[in-house]
Design an enzyme around this catalytic site. Structure first.
Site, PDB file in Angstrom:
ATOM      1  N   SER A  79       0.842  -1.203   0.000  1.00 36.60           N
ATOM      2  CA  SER A  79       0.000   0.000   0.000  1.00 36.60           C
ATOM      3  C   SER A  79       0.879   1.257   0.000  1.00 36.60           C
ATOM      4  CB  SER A  79      -0.955  -0.040   1.192  1.00 36.60           C
ATOM      5  OG  SER A  79      -1.974   0.921   1.061  1.00 36.60           O
TER       6      SER A  79
ATOM      7  N   HIS B 152      -8.241  -4.918  -1.201  1.00 40.42           N
ATOM      8  CA  HIS B 152      -7.005  -4.230  -0.811  1.00 40.42           C
ATOM      9  C   HIS B 152      -6.257  -5.090   0.202  1.00 40.42           C
ATOM     10  CE1 HIS B 152      -4.416  -0.720  -0.435  1.00 40.42           C
ATOM     11  NE2 HIS B 152      -4.469  -0.857   0.880  1.00 40.42           N
TER      12      HIS B 152
ATOM     13  N   ASP C 138      -9.848  -3.287  -6.186  1.00 36.82           N
ATOM     14  CA  ASP C 138      -9.295  -2.654  -4.985  1.00 36.82           C
ATOM     15  C   ASP C 138     -10.073  -1.370  -4.666  1.00 36.82           C
ATOM     16  OD1 ASP C 138      -7.757  -1.343  -3.033  1.00 36.82           O
ATOM     17  OD2 ASP C 138      -5.873  -2.028  -3.876  1.00 36.82           O
TER      18      ASP C 138
END
Length: 438
Positions: A198, A360, A331
């Site tokens: 991320s 995610h 996502d």
């Protein structure tokens, strides 16, 4: 016709109706959900190597049958991992940075050979070494016999904040120091890889692009997972109602808690400045926090300037370390149209693997998801064991060929903007580099 169909369906026995619904869902699952991942990468040594050496990429990804929705995957993956993965007993090292700040490096080396390769792991926005998705990768590395070291950003992982500066997605200064330190700590013949998840993927990606030559010297391979490629679009996506917004509020709350944990450092410093700490602590979205705090702390005139600087989709051409990326088309933090598929298809060193589902940092699979062997960790293990152990030297040969193409492309780009003698000099330098690689 519709009335007669309604009458027919309304008089169906419940068991028959349930059977039809299950059958319809199975058809939907097999056609729309179960798909082979897309591999966005220029035809050449890297793509050929990945297809040959990584069987997972050739197989279809089968998301958990009863949990295919993106937000459900995101939340459930976090819950399952947090409940089932034990606390990791790291060896903690405090690294003092040039400006007096401190970060924590958490090492897991149990059972590793003296020359075992090492993977440096960068957590997400407010993550640290005990975050469930980090432990998932750390245990995968340990099972494969690799060292793992987790880079906890300033103020995270129980580290006392020594300077007012925290961290941001566009700044890779701290990572530069960490990479140099880890490289010096390891034996000379021990290969080093890096992975970012991320926001950690944004920091790593910016390091690979901005410090291209330096990164190539220190890192043999890199991987990023669920990175928000276009931060503007990612920010807009996470603020969409209702569930996305709830996830965004949760992360914004975590940012505020990080700031609150170190409030004594900021209270006096910003007492008479335009930065209103009390207002920042009431932020409900990540963008609001970045606008009031992060952007100002790192000298950006506006939060959009910060997001533009952090965005990766226009920087792939500068990366010279083999980089494998894993993204899900659904996502919630990054819409599909923001993934730089076209740019990756023209890039020598970047391959983006895009699954149809996964959420995610989710990527759950199986009837009842196991936390030990999931798609995300399996791809992580396959890639780094092949790239860092490289027993037959094939990855190094592929990497050298990739770099030749990278340099040739750069030479052609420069030649187009320079005169002929300068282009000839560059071509000569490229030939000399090829001879060094032979």
């Amino acid at each position: 016709m519709f009335n007669s169909m309604y009458a027919y369906l309304s008089h169906l026995p419940r068991l028959h109706a349930l059977g039809i619904a299950v059958f319809a869902y199975v058809i939907y699952y097999l056609i729309q959900v179960v798909k082979r991942p897309i591999i966005a990468c220029a035809d050449g040594p890297f793509k050929q190597y990945l297809i040959k050496k990584m069987p997972t990429l050739e197989n279809k990804y089968w998301p958990t049958f009863w949990c295919v929705e993106s937000r459900a995957q995101t939340v459930l993956a976090s819950l399952l991992r947090s409940k089932s993965l034990p606390r990791v007993n790291y060896r903690r090292e405090i690294l003092r940075l040039k400006d007096g700040g401190e970060v924590a490096l958490d090492w897991l080396e149990e059972g590793c050979d003296e020359r075992a390769p090492c993977v440096l792991i960068l957590p997400g926005l407010t993550g640290e070494s005990q975050a469930e998705y980090i432990k998932c990768l750390v245990f995968a590395a340990q099972q494969a016999g690799m060292r793992a070291v987790v880079f906890n950003n300033r103020g995270l992982g129980g580290i006392e904040l020594k300077t007012p500066r925290l961290y941001c997605a566009a700044n890779c200064e701290d990572l530069c120091e960490v990479v140099h330190h880890v490289r010096r700590t390891l034996p000379l013949d021990c290969k080093l890889g890096a992975t970012g998840i991320s926001m950690g993927g944004l920091i790593l990606g910016n390091y690979l692009a901005r410090k291209s030559d330096e990164a190539r010297i220190n890192l043999s391979a890199a991987k990023i997972i669920s990175v928000p490629w276009d931060v503007h679009k990612g920010s807009a996506s996470i603020e969409k109602p209702v569930i996305n917004n709830l996830l965004g509020r949760h992360l914004a709350g975590s940012l505020c808690r990080t700031l609150r944990n170190h409030l004594e450092v900021y209270r006096d410093i910003y007492q008479d400045s335009e930065i209103d700490i009390q207002r920042i602590l009431r932020c409900k979205t990540i963008k609001e926090f970045d606008e009031l705090f992060t952007a100002k702390q790192f000298g950006y005139a506006h939060v959009n300037d910060y997001y533009t600087d952090a965005t990766l989709h226009n920087k792939l051409d500068h990366i010279s370390v083999p980089l494998l990326c894993l993204s899900a088309a659904d996502d919630p933090f990054q819409p599909l149209d923001a993934i730089p598929i076209k740019a990756a298809n023209q890039c020598t060193h970047v391959a983006i693997v895009i699954t149809a589902r996964g959420g995610h940092i989710g990527f759950l699979e199986g009837w009842w998801p196991s936390t030990k062997d999931q798609y995300m960790s399996r791809l992580f293990t396959e890639y780094f064991t092949k790239a860092l152990y490289d027993e037959d030297g094939e990855f190094e040969r592929a990497s050298n060929k990739m770099h030749e193409r990278f340099l040739a492309k750069k030479t052609m780009e420069l030649a187009a903007s320079l005169n002929a003698p300068a282009a000839a000099v560059l071509a000569n330098q490229l030939e000399q580099h090829k001879l060094k690689l032979m």
